[in-house]
Design an enzyme around this catalytic site. Structure first.
Site, PDB file in Angstrom:
ATOM      1  CG  HIS A 118     -12.828  12.940   7.167  1.00 45.75           C
ATOM      2  ND1 HIS A 118     -12.877  11.687   6.951  1.00 45.75           N
ATOM      3  CD2 HIS A 118     -11.362  13.113   6.734  1.00 45.75           C
ATOM      4  CE1 HIS A 118     -11.746  11.218   6.497  1.00 45.75           C
ATOM      5  NE2 HIS A 118     -10.709  11.893   6.627  1.00 45.75           N
ATOM      6  CG  ASP A 145     -23.291  12.879   0.257  1.00 45.07           C
ATOM      7  OD1 ASP A 145     -24.982  12.944   0.249  1.00 45.07           O
ATOM      8  OD2 ASP A 145     -22.677  12.592  -0.834  1.00 45.07           O
ATOM      9  NE  ARG A 150     -19.660   9.188   2.333  1.00 47.06           N
ATOM     10  CZ  ARG A 150     -19.412   9.115   4.009  1.00 47.06           C
ATOM     11  NH1 ARG A 150     -20.203   9.494   4.626  1.00 47.06           N
ATOM     12  NH2 ARG A 150     -18.157   8.334   4.493  1.00 47.06           N
ATOM     13  N   GLY A 210     -10.814   1.578   5.731  1.00 44.75           N
ATOM     14  CA  GLY A 210     -10.843   3.110   5.312  1.00 44.75           C
ATOM     15  C   GLY A 210     -11.839   3.750   6.363  1.00 44.75           C
ATOM     16  CD  GLU A 244      -4.071  -2.753   0.753  1.00 47.04           C
ATOM     17  OE1 GLU A 244      -4.840  -2.560  -0.212  1.00 47.04           O
ATOM     18  OE2 GLU A 244      -3.993  -2.189   1.867  1.00 47.04           O
ATOM     19  CD  GLU A 288     -17.703   6.648   0.614  1.00 45.93           C
ATOM     20  OE1 GLU A 288     -17.048   6.143  -0.225  1.00 45.93           O
ATOM     21  OE2 GLU A 288     -17.723   7.801   0.893  1.00 45.93           O
ATOM     22  CD  GLU A 327     -11.195   8.579  -3.791  1.00 50.75           C
ATOM     23  OE1 GLU A 327     -10.933   7.824  -2.674  1.00 50.75           O
ATOM     24  OE2 GLU A 327     -11.970   9.342  -3.734  1.00 50.75           O
ATOM     25  CG  HIS A 387     -19.352  13.499  -1.465  1.00 53.93           C
ATOM     26  ND1 HIS A 387     -20.231  12.398  -1.000  1.00 53.93           N
ATOM     27  CD2 HIS A 387     -18.146  13.147  -1.561  1.00 53.93           C
ATOM     28  CE1 HIS A 387     -19.348  11.371  -0.818  1.00 53.93           C
ATOM     29  NE2 HIS A 387     -18.313  11.787  -1.214  1.00 53.93           N
TER      30      HIS A 387
END
Length: 388
Positions: free
Chosen positions: A55, A61, A64, A88, A139, A153, A162, A332
Site C-alpha cells: 500500500h 506512486d 497513480r 478492493g 463476490e 484500482e 492478478e 510502480h
C-alpha cells in the site's frame, strides 16, 4: 515481496508476485488470512495485500494516486450526493477521496486484513457516517442498495495480472445502476518489440569475463534465467523499436468475464531502427470517462497510431488518463518485458509479425500464461511464458 531476480530490476515495483509466497506461509498466518472457503490462491493473494509495504508503494506512486484523485474531481457531478462502491479499497484512500467529493455513501470493500486499518482511517477522518468498510470478497458480501459509481484500482502488471477485473465486472452486473459511472472506464494493453543491450550484456554477457575469469559455461544458464519468465522493470521510449500495437482494449461498461478468459491478437509492425530485438515490452493506460462516452470509444478495429496521436493531443482536460508507457513518467507498475534467450537482429523498416495470446492459468487464475509467436527476416520464434 518480490522474487530476488525481479528486485534487481524493479526495486520500486511492489505489487504482489503470487509465486513469491507459495509454500512460505506459516499455518497460523494462513488461517488468519480469511474465510477457509477461499481457494488457496485467493488466500495468498489477499494475504499480500495485508502487508503495508504494498500500500505504501501504491500510494506513493503519485502518477497513480493523482490520476484517481483528478478523475474523482473531474466527475464530481456524478459522485456528489450519490452512492459509491470501492472494489478492493485497501487503505480506503479512494473511498476518502470520494467522500470528500460529496458522495452520500461509500461502500469500501476489501477481502484482506487491511480492511481493519481502513475502518480506523475512516474514523480518524470523521467519515464513519459516509464510508462503510466491508471486510470480504465483493463476490461474497451483501449490499442492500444499488450504487451510482464503482471505482477500483484493479490493474496489475501488464494490466491483466492478478485477475481482479472480474471482481469489478461482478460488482457492475450486481449493483451498478443503469447509466452509472465506472472509474476507470477504459483500459488498453499495448505491446512492442524492444531492444535493451545494457540489460542483456549485464545479465548474460557479464559471465564471459568475470574478474579475468572465463565463466562462459554459465552463459546458457544465464540466458535461460533471463528469459524463463516475464521481468518487471523500467525501460525508456528509446528502447521501443516500433509503433506499439494494441493487444486488448477494454470498455469496463461492456466487457465480459468470458472475454477475459482468452485475450489474443495478431500483429505486424515495422522496425524504426537497426537494432537487436531482445524481446517484447507490455504496458497499459486507463481512461476515466463518463458513461455517456462509452459508446463513442474505439471499435474492435483499433489503430494504435490513432491512439498514440490521441494521447499526444490531450491536454484539454476532457479526459483523465493514467499511463504506464515507457515514454511517460514512471509508475510502480513499470513495464513487463518478455526477453528472448538470444536477440534477433533487425534493420530499419524490417517487418516483425506474429501473434500473442494471454490467458489465466488453470492452476491459479490470478496468474497468466502467455503464448508469443514472432517472425522476422526469415527467423521464427515461438515462446510460452508464465507470469506467476
Amino acid at each position: 515481496m518480490l522474487p530476488s531476480h525481479l528486485n534487481g530490476h524493479s526495486p520500486l515495483a511492489r505489487r504482489p508476485r503470487l509465486s513469491a509466497a507459495t509454500g512460505d506461509t506459516p499455518p497460523a498466518e494462513a488461517a488468519a488470512a480469511g474465510d477457509a472457503s477461499l481457494e488457496a490462491h485467493d488466500r495468498v493473494y489477499f494475504q499480500f495485500y495485508s502487508h503495508i509495504g504494498i500500500h505504501e508503494a501504491m500510494i506513493k506512486d503519485r502518477v497513480r494516486t493523482d490520476a484517481y484523485r483528478a478523475a474523482i474531481m473531474h466527475h464530481q457531478k456524478f459522485i456528489e450526493g450519490k452512492v459509491v462502491m470501492d472494489v478492493g479499497c485497501g487503505t480506503g484512500i479512494l473511498s476518502v477521496f470520494c467522500a470528500r467529493a460529496g458522495a452520500k455513501r461509500v461502500y469500501a470493500v476489501d477481502a484482506s486484513e487491511i480492511a481493519t486499518q481502513a475502518s480506523e482511517i475512516v474514523k480518524a477522518n470523521n467519515l464513519a457516517d459516509k464510508i462503510v468498510v466491508i471486510h470480504g470478497r465483493v463476490e461474497d458480501v451483501e449490499v442492500e442498495e444499488k450504487v451510482d459509481v464503482i471505482i477500483s484500482e484493479w490493474m496489475g502488471y501488464m494490466l491483466l495480472y492478478e485477475s481482479m477485473l472480474p471482481s469489478v465486472l461482478f460488482a457492475r452486473d450486481k449493483w451498478l445502476k443503469p447509466g452509472g459511472l465506472i472509474l476507470p472506464s477504459h483500459a488498453t494493453l499495448f505491446m512492442a518489440p524492444i531492444t535493451n543491450s545494457d540489460r542483456y550484456e549485464g545479465s548474460v554477457d557479464f559471465w564471459r569475463d568475470v574478474y579475468g575469469i572465463n565463466m562462459s559455461a554459465l552463459v546458457p544458464l544465464a540466458k535461460k534465467f533471463a528469459s524463463e519468465e516475464p521481468s518487471i522493470e523500467l525501460i525508456g521510449g528509446e528502447n521501443v523499436i516500433s509503433w506499439p500495437f494494441v493487444v486488448k482494449h477494454i470498455d469496463c461498461y461492456t466487457f465480459t468475464v468470458e472475454e477475459f478468459k482468452s485475450v489474443a491478437t495478431t500483429y505486424k509492425v515495422s522496425s524504426m531502427m537497426l537494432a537487436p530485438i531482445h524481446g517484447f515490452g507490455l504496458w497499459f493506460e486507463v481512461e476515466f470517462n463518463g458513461p455517456a462516452e462509452s459508446s463513442q470509444n474505439l471499435s474492435s478495429d483499433i489503430n494504435p497510431v490513432d491512439i498514440i496521436r490521441k494521447k499526444r493531443s490531450r491536454g484539454s482536460g476532457n479526459t483523465v488518463v493514467l499511463s504506464t508507457a515507457p515514454e511517460d513518467e514512471p509508475t510502480h507498475w513499470h513495464q513487463t518485458i518478455f526477453y528472448f534467450s538470444d536477440p534477433i537482429e533487425v534493420t530499419q523498416d524490417q517487418i516483425i509479425e506474429g501473434s500473442v495470446r494471454i490467458s489465466p492459468s488453470e492452476e491459479n487464475p490470478r496468474c497468466l500464461n502467455i503464448h508469443l509467436e514472432c517472425s522476422t527476416g526469415g527467423q521464427t520464434l515461438v515462446r510460452d511464458f508464465a507470469m506467476r
